[in-house]
Scaffold this active site. Structure first.
Site, mmCIF file in Angstrom:
data_model
loop_
_atom_site.group_PDB
_atom_site.id
_atom_site.type_symbol
_atom_site.label_atom_id
_atom_site.label_comp_id
_atom_site.label_asym_id
_atom_site.label_seq_id
_atom_site.Cartn_x
_atom_site.Cartn_y
_atom_site.Cartn_z
ATOM 1 N N HIS A 104 -35.656 -48.880 25.228
ATOM 2 C CA HIS A 104 -36.776 -49.032 24.774
ATOM 3 C C HIS A 104 -37.082 -49.087 23.010
ATOM 4 O O HIS A 104 -37.294 -49.832 22.295
ATOM 5 C CB HIS A 104 -37.776 -48.019 25.155
ATOM 6 C CG HIS A 104 -39.111 -48.203 24.690
ATOM 7 N ND1 HIS A 104 -40.313 -49.020 24.968
ATOM 8 C CD2 HIS A 104 -39.973 -47.474 23.428
ATOM 9 C CE1 HIS A 104 -41.469 -48.888 24.205
ATOM 10 N NE2 HIS A 104 -41.090 -47.932 23.072
ATOM 11 N N GLU A 105 -36.260 -47.960 22.558
ATOM 12 C CA GLU A 105 -36.140 -47.967 21.024
ATOM 13 C C GLU A 105 -35.318 -49.053 20.574
ATOM 14 O O GLU A 105 -35.496 -49.689 19.652
ATOM 15 C CB GLU A 105 -35.462 -46.481 20.510
ATOM 16 C CG GLU A 105 -36.267 -45.282 21.053
ATOM 17 C CD GLU A 105 -37.877 -45.499 20.641
ATOM 18 O OE1 GLU A 105 -38.199 -45.876 19.682
ATOM 19 O OE2 GLU A 105 -38.642 -45.033 21.618
ATOM 20 N N HIS A 108 -37.410 -52.053 20.011
ATOM 21 C CA HIS A 108 -38.032 -52.069 18.762
ATOM 22 C C HIS A 108 -37.211 -52.705 17.432
ATOM 23 O O HIS A 108 -37.505 -53.574 16.714
ATOM 24 C CB HIS A 108 -38.334 -50.633 18.196
ATOM 25 C CG HIS A 108 -39.669 -50.175 18.959
ATOM 26 N ND1 HIS A 108 -40.776 -51.160 19.210
ATOM 27 C CD2 HIS A 108 -39.866 -49.129 19.681
ATOM 28 C CE1 HIS A 108 -41.719 -50.290 19.930
ATOM 29 N NE2 HIS A 108 -41.184 -49.162 20.116
ATOM 30 N N HIS A 112 -37.693 -56.166 15.269
ATOM 31 C CA HIS A 112 -37.614 -56.147 14.027
ATOM 32 C C HIS A 112 -36.380 -57.044 13.513
ATOM 33 O O HIS A 112 -36.993 -57.861 12.560
ATOM 34 C CB HIS A 112 -36.857 -54.673 13.349
ATOM 35 C CG HIS A 112 -37.096 -54.393 11.724
ATOM 36 N ND1 HIS A 112 -36.322 -53.512 11.373
ATOM 37 C CD2 HIS A 112 -37.520 -55.375 11.093
ATOM 38 C CE1 HIS A 112 -36.337 -53.569 9.856
ATOM 39 N NE2 HIS A 112 -37.204 -54.602 9.643
#
Length: 234
Positions: A104-105, A108, A112
């Protein structure tokens, strides 16, 4: 002072109670599911950090570091320092929960890297939302203490709280998209098997639900503030 006491104990406080209950239920659900799948080892046997590095490399991202941090459920991606920060329980664990959170991280980080608009917007709003969050309640309390002379402070405080709520609403598509990207990466990269997808999705959905609960709780609080302000002017 009487106005402030009315503000603290008026019937619209039920809106706050509803928000608190929703947040508590969402957090309890997350902790239950997180604890459950933290005990379920993945078939691949790789750690959270290994899953994160694999996902980043598979997407051609080489300028993002994966670092361990203290705490539980403190995992995050920092777009400024370009770091995927994983709590130690996730960083070193080989569980379904650890791999899901790490993915999940990394979702991100992929956002980005691809200049995903909602993430760009959220990142730009962070400083304003932080300032607004810090000032909104002091201004509102000061406004009620000043009785009618404090209308300006109350309105300004409500406006700042509105910014906080809008920030949390912007956060929702960012979080859900990161989870969708995480599941896609876990499948395509062969990091988890088909029979493990269900568990990973439960972990990611439970985490996302906490953001929804917070947004709803603060939206209800905002509604309460607007009702109180209107009543006060009347």
């Amino acid at each position: 002072m009487l106005n402030l006491l009315y503000y603290l104990y008026d019937p619209t406080y039920m809106l706050v109670i509803i928000g608190i209950v929703l947040s508590m239920l969402a957090n309890a659900s997350l902790r239950f599911i997180y604890s459950k799948y933290l005990k379920v080892p993945s078939m691949s046997g790789i750690r959270g950090v290994d899953a994160a590095l694999a996902i980043l490399r598979n997407n051609g991202i080489y300028d993002v570091q994966v670092l361990p941090i203290n705490g539980e459920l403190t995992d995050n991606y920092n777009p400024v320092s370009k770091t995927v920060n994983l709590s130690e329980g996730i960083y070193y664990s080989t569980s379904i929960a650890a791999i899901s959170v790490a993915a999940h991280e990394c979702g991100h980080a992929i956002q980005h890297n691809s200049e995903y608009l909602p993430l760009t917007l959220r990142t730009a709003v962070v400083p304003l939302a932080s300032i607004s969050g810090a000032l909104s309640w002091p201004l509102i309390v000061i406004g009620f203490l000043l009785s009618k002379a404090g209308t300006f402070f109350i309105q300004l405080g409500i406006f700042m709280f509105l910014i906080v709520v809008l920030f949390q609403i912007i956060t929702l598509p960012v979080e859900y998209d990161a989870s969708a990207r995480a599941l896609k990466q876990l499948k395509s990269g062969g990091i988890i098997q088909d029979n493990e997808i269900k568990g990973a999705k439960k972990v990611l959905d439970a985490a996302a639900l906490t953001y929804v609960a917070v947004a709803v709780a603060n939206a209800l609080q905002l509604l309460r503030l607007m009702l109180l302000s209107r009543s006060r002017r009347g």
